[in-house]
Design an enzyme around this catalytic site. Structure first.
Site, PDB file in Angstrom:
ATOM      1  N   GLN A 185      32.422  49.075  43.494  1.00 23.08           N
ATOM      2  CA  GLN A 185      33.447  48.677  44.477  1.00 23.08           C
ATOM      3  C   GLN A 185      34.012  49.867  45.248  1.00 23.08           C
ATOM      4  O   GLN A 185      34.714  49.699  46.242  1.00 23.08           O
ATOM      5  CB  GLN A 185      34.587  47.926  43.787  1.00 23.08           C
ATOM      6  N   GLY A 224      40.810  45.240  36.730  1.00 23.94           N
ATOM      7  CA  GLY A 224      39.457  45.709  36.465  1.00 23.94           C
ATOM      8  C   GLY A 224      38.826  46.226  37.743  1.00 23.94           C
ATOM      9  O   GLY A 224      39.162  45.759  38.839  1.00 23.94           O
ATOM     10  N   HIS A 275      32.837  39.910  34.495  1.00 18.94           N
ATOM     11  CA  HIS A 275      33.014  40.040  35.949  1.00 18.94           C
ATOM     12  C   HIS A 275      32.616  41.447  36.417  1.00 18.94           C
ATOM     13  O   HIS A 275      31.869  41.605  37.386  1.00 18.94           O
ATOM     14  CB  HIS A 275      34.490  39.733  36.274  1.00 18.94           C
ATOM     15  N   GLU A 276      33.110  42.463  35.706  1.00 20.77           N
ATOM     16  CA  GLU A 276      32.861  43.852  36.136  1.00 20.77           C
ATOM     17  C   GLU A 276      31.400  44.268  35.917  1.00 20.77           C
ATOM     18  O   GLU A 276      30.830  44.967  36.759  1.00 20.77           O
ATOM     19  CB  GLU A 276      33.794  44.828  35.413  1.00 20.77           C
ATOM     20  N   CYS A 304      39.417  39.155  42.711  1.00 21.15           N
ATOM     21  CA  CYS A 304      38.607  40.373  42.766  1.00 21.15           C
ATOM     22  C   CYS A 304      39.186  41.269  43.854  1.00 21.15           C
ATOM     23  O   CYS A 304      39.525  40.785  44.936  1.00 21.15           O
ATOM     24  CB  CYS A 304      37.169  39.994  43.103  1.00 21.15           C
ATOM     25  N   LEU A 305      39.286  42.567  43.576  1.00 14.87           N
ATOM     26  CA  LEU A 305      39.858  43.482  44.581  1.00 14.87           C
ATOM     27  C   LEU A 305      38.994  43.551  45.841  1.00 14.87           C
ATOM     28  O   LEU A 305      39.481  43.943  46.890  1.00 14.87           O
ATOM     29  CB  LEU A 305      40.051  44.881  43.981  1.00 14.87           C
ATOM     30  N   HIS A 356      29.327  43.162  38.712  1.00 14.59           N
ATOM     31  CA  HIS A 356      29.420  44.044  39.891  1.00 14.59           C
ATOM     32  C   HIS A 356      28.340  45.129  39.855  1.00 14.59           C
ATOM     33  O   HIS A 356      27.794  45.513  40.886  1.00 14.59           O
ATOM     34  CB  HIS A 356      30.773  44.759  39.931  1.00 14.59           C
TER      35      HIS A 356
HETATM   36 ZN    ZN Z   1      35.538  42.093  41.213  1.00 19.27          ZN
END
Ligand code: ZN
Length: 166
Positions: A48, A43, A133-134, A91-92, A137
């Site tokens: 990000q 995701g 989660h996304e 998370c990236l 963000h």
């Molecule tokens: Zn994330």
């Protein structure tokens, strides 16, 4: 495209909704997808990549939940189940960091898809957690914010060791 890592202040920006899904926006969605798969993510939110627009891409085909990428433009979670589940997340923007986060077990989410059609789905399990989660963000909230002080410190120590954080 470089994925911003914690504690880049741009990760705290509140993303703006987009007006419509046109060619340019589809190009942005494509680049998000490529950035995500290049980092083996499941995701990614536009935030990000430093793009303050309400766009997310998820791809759970590696675990057999979707058949390919799902693009969610202007996603809105319109129902959160009162039943919660706690699962480990990564998370990236936090390479090699993990932590358990409590989230609603299932949700209803309304969004525009890649073609600009309005869709409403019920998501459950990993997909529900991933969308929550996304979407966070897009509001400048990170999974890390849900963790205990001790776990936060452990993750920050790891990020310093990796040279991600000063
Ligand atoms: Zn994330």
């Amino acid at each position: 495209m470089r994925i911003l890592t914690y504690p880049d202040p741009r990760l705290r920006q509140i993303a703006e909704p987009v007006d419509d899904v046109d060619d340019d926006l589809q190009k942005t969605l494509d680049s998000m997808y490529y950035a995500m798969i290049a980092h083996r993510g499941i995701g990614l939110a536009a935030t990000q990549l430093g793009i303050p627009k309400r766009l997310i891409v998820i791809d759970l085909s590696s675990v057999g939940i979707t058949s390919g990428p799902m693009y969610l433009v202007n996603p809105e979670i319109i129902r959160f189940s009162t039943e919660k589940v706690t699962e480990s997340e990564g998370c990236l923007s936090f390479p090699q960091c993990w932590g358990k986060v409590e989230r609603s077990k299932d949700i209803d989410v309304r969004y525009l898809n890649y073609n600009g059609d309005q869709i409403t789905i019920e998501a459950t399990g990993l997909m529900a957690a991933c969308i929550q989660h996304e979407v966070e963000h897009l509001d400048g909230i990170l999974f890390h914010d849900h963790l205990s002080k001790m776990k936060k410190k452990m993750n920050e120590r790891k990020l310093r060791k990796l040279g991600v954080m000063k």
